[in-house]
Design a protein around this motif. Structure first.
Motif, PDB file in Angstrom:
ATOM      1  N   ALA A   6      -6.746   1.831 -80.630  1.00 51.79           N
ATOM      2  CA  ALA A   6      -7.217   0.519 -81.079  1.00 51.79           C
ATOM      3  C   ALA A   6      -8.730   0.445 -81.194  1.00 51.79           C
ATOM      4  CB  ALA A   6      -6.713  -0.547 -80.114  1.00 51.79           C
ATOM      5  N   GLU A   7      -9.445   1.332 -80.469  1.00 52.04           N
ATOM      6  CA  GLU A   7     -10.906   1.192 -80.434  1.00 52.04           C
ATOM      7  C   GLU A   7     -11.596   1.625 -81.713  1.00 52.04           C
ATOM      8  OE1 GLU A   7     -10.048   4.829 -77.681  1.00 52.04           O
ATOM      9  OE2 GLU A   7      -9.077   2.965 -78.288  1.00 52.04           O
ATOM     10  N   ILE A   8     -10.899   2.253 -82.649  1.00 49.02           N
ATOM     11  CA  ILE A   8     -11.490   2.623 -83.933  1.00 49.02           C
ATOM     12  C   ILE A   8     -10.711   1.962 -85.053  1.00 49.02           C
ATOM     13  CG2 ILE A   8     -12.042   4.479 -85.533  1.00 49.02           C
ATOM     14  CD1 ILE A   8     -12.361   6.370 -83.253  1.00 49.02           C
ATOM     15  N   TYR A  20     -19.438   6.688 -89.570  1.00 48.18           N
ATOM     16  CA  TYR A  20     -19.054   6.441 -88.185  1.00 48.18           C
ATOM     17  C   TYR A  20     -19.830   7.368 -87.262  1.00 48.18           C
ATOM     18  CZ  TYR A  20     -16.132   5.465 -84.145  1.00 48.18           C
ATOM     19  OH  TYR A  20     -15.687   5.091 -82.904  1.00 48.18           O
ATOM     20  N   LYS A  21     -20.406   6.832 -86.199  1.00 45.30           N
ATOM     21  CA  LYS A  21     -21.276   7.593 -85.302  1.00 45.30           C
ATOM     22  C   LYS A  21     -20.458   8.332 -84.259  1.00 45.30           C
ATOM     23  CE  LYS A  21     -25.382   4.673 -85.886  1.00 45.30           C
ATOM     24  NZ  LYS A  21     -24.830   3.936 -87.042  1.00 45.30           N
ATOM     25  N   ILE A  22     -20.726   9.633 -84.134  1.00 45.24           N
ATOM     26  CA  ILE A  22     -20.044  10.506 -83.180  1.00 45.24           C
ATOM     27  C   ILE A  22     -21.070  10.969 -82.156  1.00 45.24           C
ATOM     28  CG2 ILE A  22     -18.738  12.635 -82.875  1.00 45.24           C
ATOM     29  CD1 ILE A  22     -17.205  10.617 -84.527  1.00 45.24           C
ATOM     30  N   GLY A  23     -20.915  10.484 -80.901  1.00 46.75           N
ATOM     31  CA  GLY A  23     -21.885  10.830 -79.868  1.00 46.75           C
ATOM     32  C   GLY A  23     -21.294  11.514 -78.651  1.00 46.75           C
ATOM     33  N   ALA A  25     -17.532  13.904 -77.057  1.00 46.40           N
ATOM     34  CA  ALA A  25     -16.286  14.618 -77.352  1.00 46.40           C
ATOM     35  C   ALA A  25     -15.169  13.623 -77.643  1.00 46.40           C
ATOM     36  CB  ALA A  25     -15.913  15.524 -76.190  1.00 46.40           C
ATOM     37  N   LYS A  26     -15.111  12.540 -76.902  1.00 49.45           N
ATOM     38  CA  LYS A  26     -14.080  11.529 -77.123  1.00 49.45           C
ATOM     39  C   LYS A  26     -14.201  10.915 -78.518  1.00 49.45           C
ATOM     40  CE  LYS A  26     -11.995   7.379 -75.102  1.00 49.45           C
ATOM     41  NZ  LYS A  26     -11.901   6.645 -76.377  1.00 49.45           N
ATOM     42  N   ASP A  27     -15.428  10.632 -78.946  1.00 43.90           N
ATOM     43  CA  ASP A  27     -15.627  10.079 -80.287  1.00 43.90           C
ATOM     44  C   ASP A  27     -15.063  11.011 -81.350  1.00 43.90           C
ATOM     45  OD1 ASP A  27     -16.959   7.892 -79.236  1.00 43.90           O
ATOM     46  OD2 ASP A  27     -18.965   8.699 -79.627  1.00 43.90           O
ATOM     47  N   THR A  53     -21.226  10.853 -88.673  1.00 44.64           N
ATOM     48  CA  THR A  53     -22.565  11.378 -88.424  1.00 44.64           C
ATOM     49  C   THR A  53     -22.730  11.602 -86.928  1.00 44.64           C
ATOM     50  OG1 THR A  53     -24.942  10.973 -88.737  1.00 44.64           O
ATOM     51  CG2 THR A  53     -23.568   9.044 -88.298  1.00 44.64           C
ATOM     52  N   LEU A  54     -23.245  12.778 -86.554  1.00 39.94           N
ATOM     53  CA  LEU A  54     -23.450  13.089 -85.145  1.00 39.94           C
ATOM     54  C   LEU A  54     -24.734  12.443 -84.652  1.00 39.94           C
ATOM     55  CD1 LEU A  54     -21.198  15.158 -85.732  1.00 39.94           C
ATOM     56  CD2 LEU A  54     -22.425  16.772 -84.263  1.00 39.94           C
ATOM     57  N   THR A  55     -24.691  11.935 -83.409  1.00 40.12           N
ATOM     58  CA  THR A  55     -25.878  11.323 -82.801  1.00 40.12           C
ATOM     59  C   THR A  55     -26.345  12.078 -81.569  1.00 40.12           C
ATOM     60  OG1 THR A  55     -24.511   9.815 -81.473  1.00 40.12           O
ATOM     61  CG2 THR A  55     -25.210   9.043 -83.654  1.00 40.12           C
ATOM     62  N   SER A  56     -25.625  13.169 -81.207  1.00 36.98           N
ATOM     63  CA  SER A  56     -26.036  13.986 -80.061  1.00 36.98           C
ATOM     64  C   SER A  56     -25.273  15.296 -80.096  1.00 36.98           C
ATOM     65  CB  SER A  56     -25.754  13.258 -78.737  1.00 36.98           C
ATOM     66  OG  SER A  56     -24.355  13.135 -78.530  1.00 36.98           O
ATOM     67  N   ASN A  57     -25.679  16.244 -79.248  1.00 29.56           N
ATOM     68  CA  ASN A  57     -24.894  17.458 -79.058  1.00 29.56           C
ATOM     69  C   ASN A  57     -23.572  17.093 -78.380  1.00 29.56           C
ATOM     70  OD1 ASN A  57     -26.924  19.192 -80.079  1.00 29.56           O
ATOM     71  ND2 ASN A  57     -27.962  19.176 -78.095  1.00 29.56           N
ATOM     72  N   ILE A  58     -22.527  17.863 -78.683  1.00 28.11           N
ATOM     73  CA  ILE A  58     -21.201  17.556 -78.158  1.00 28.11           C
ATOM     74  C   ILE A  58     -20.600  18.809 -77.539  1.00 28.11           C
ATOM     75  CG2 ILE A  58     -18.864  16.821 -78.755  1.00 28.11           C
ATOM     76  CD1 ILE A  58     -20.061  15.163 -81.000  1.00 28.11           C
ATOM     77  N   ASP A  59     -20.189  18.716 -76.285  1.00 29.38           N
ATOM     78  CA  ASP A  59     -19.538  19.806 -75.573  1.00 29.38           C
ATOM     79  C   ASP A  59     -18.030  19.602 -75.655  1.00 29.38           C
ATOM     80  OD1 ASP A  59     -18.673  21.809 -73.930  1.00 29.38           O
ATOM     81  OD2 ASP A  59     -19.755  21.134 -72.141  1.00 29.38           O
TER      82      ASP A  59
END
Length: 297
Positions: A6-8, A20-23, A25-27, A53-59
């Motif tokens: 529901a959150e997206i 949509y911003k991806i910051g 792993a969950k995003d 679009t990425l807003t940070s490094n993602i592990d």
């Protein structure tokens, strides 16, 4: 309809003017899950471009992730902003023909400024690449770096495989520039063609490959490749418009097939439809071996 997170709001993933911003792993996991849940139900209504679009490094180490699961052609815009996705593990779409993070990239797709590090991709279709199995239309991939392991897991009838893209389709206009690839390739015993970057270029097609480097440290072992094995490009049709410049291959290749090259594995025989193509300022530093002795730098 499918049950989704529901959150997206799925429409937020298809707004090319406001990606949509991806910051985290969950995003990333949630965005691809919502894409898969909604795509078949709402594909005619969405009518725009899957845009993130990425807003940070993602592990992504140890994180369960599902790539795009459709063999429809998908318009995509991914802006990495120079950030890195580290430790991504996924199994591509198990369709008959195409597999990759996005199995089929459609006209207008752009992936840029993205680093994918320590990827572990298992691709189970005939035509495969880590980013895409098939490029359709006008597509650009630029300023991206990819490292890790890619396994092509279809044991029989594997056709065209590449480290980044499997096949560039008929009448596509594909720009691939400013990229470094450092992969270990795990391949079946027999393939149609394989390239460290692109497996097969259909005809007539336009390809502009610029400042692309294959720095793979693992030797590529190919028992049988019917249409060519190349450090960068597997098979090229002579009737396509091709420009390859300022590219390098450092990967060693050992092949049981006759058509092997450090830059290009096989360039088809000229016909009345052949055009003048360009390949310049390219170097091969890899050791290239064929059981048949037909090799090129």
């Amino acid at each position: 309809l499918h049950q989704v997170r529901a959150e997206i709001d799925p429409y937020d993933l298809w707004d090319s003017q406001n990606p949509y911003k991806i910051g985290s792993a969950k995003d990333l996991v949630d965005a691809f899950e919502v894409f898969n849940d909604y795509f078949y139900d709402f594909r005619p209504e969405l009518g725009d471009t899957f845009s993130i679009t990425l807003t940070s490094n993602i592990d992504m180490a140890g994180v369960e992730f599902t790539s795009v699961q459709t063999d429809y052609s998908v318009p995509v815009r991914i802006e990495g902003n120079g950030y890195t996705i580290d430790g991504l593990t996924f199994t591509g779409y198990e369709g008959v023909k195409y597999s990759g993070l996005i199995p089929i990239l459609s006209d207008g797709s752009v992936i840029k400024n993205l680093n994918i590090k320590n990827v572990n991709a298992k691709l189970p279709s005939k035509n495969c690449g880590i980013l895409s199995g098939l490029v359709n239309g006008n597509v650009e991939i630029s300023n991206c770096n990819i490292s890790g392991v890619v396994s092509y897991t279809m044991s029989e009838n594997t056709e065209c495989i590449g480290g980044v893209v499997g096949v560039v389709n008929y009448k596509a206009d594909f720009v691939l520039k400013d990229m470094t690839v450092d992969l270990e390739y795990v391949i079946p015993s027999s393939v149609r063609s394989i390239g460290g970057v692109v497996g097969y270029l259909n005809s007539p097609t336009s390809l502009n490959l610029s400042n692309v480097v294959n720095r793979s440290k693992k030797t590529l072992y190919v028992k049988e490749s019917r249409y060519g094995t190349g450090g960068l490009l597997g098979y090229l049709e002579s009737s396509s418009k091709i420009k390859v410049n300022d590219c390098s291959n450092y990967m060693n290749i050992e092949s049981g097939s006759p058509m092997v090259g450090g830059i290009v594995g096989y360039y088809s025989e000229p016909t009345e439809k052949s055009v003048v193509n360009e390949l310049y300022n390219c170097t091969n530093a890899g050791a290239i071996y064929s059981d048949f002795g037909n090799v090129g730098g």
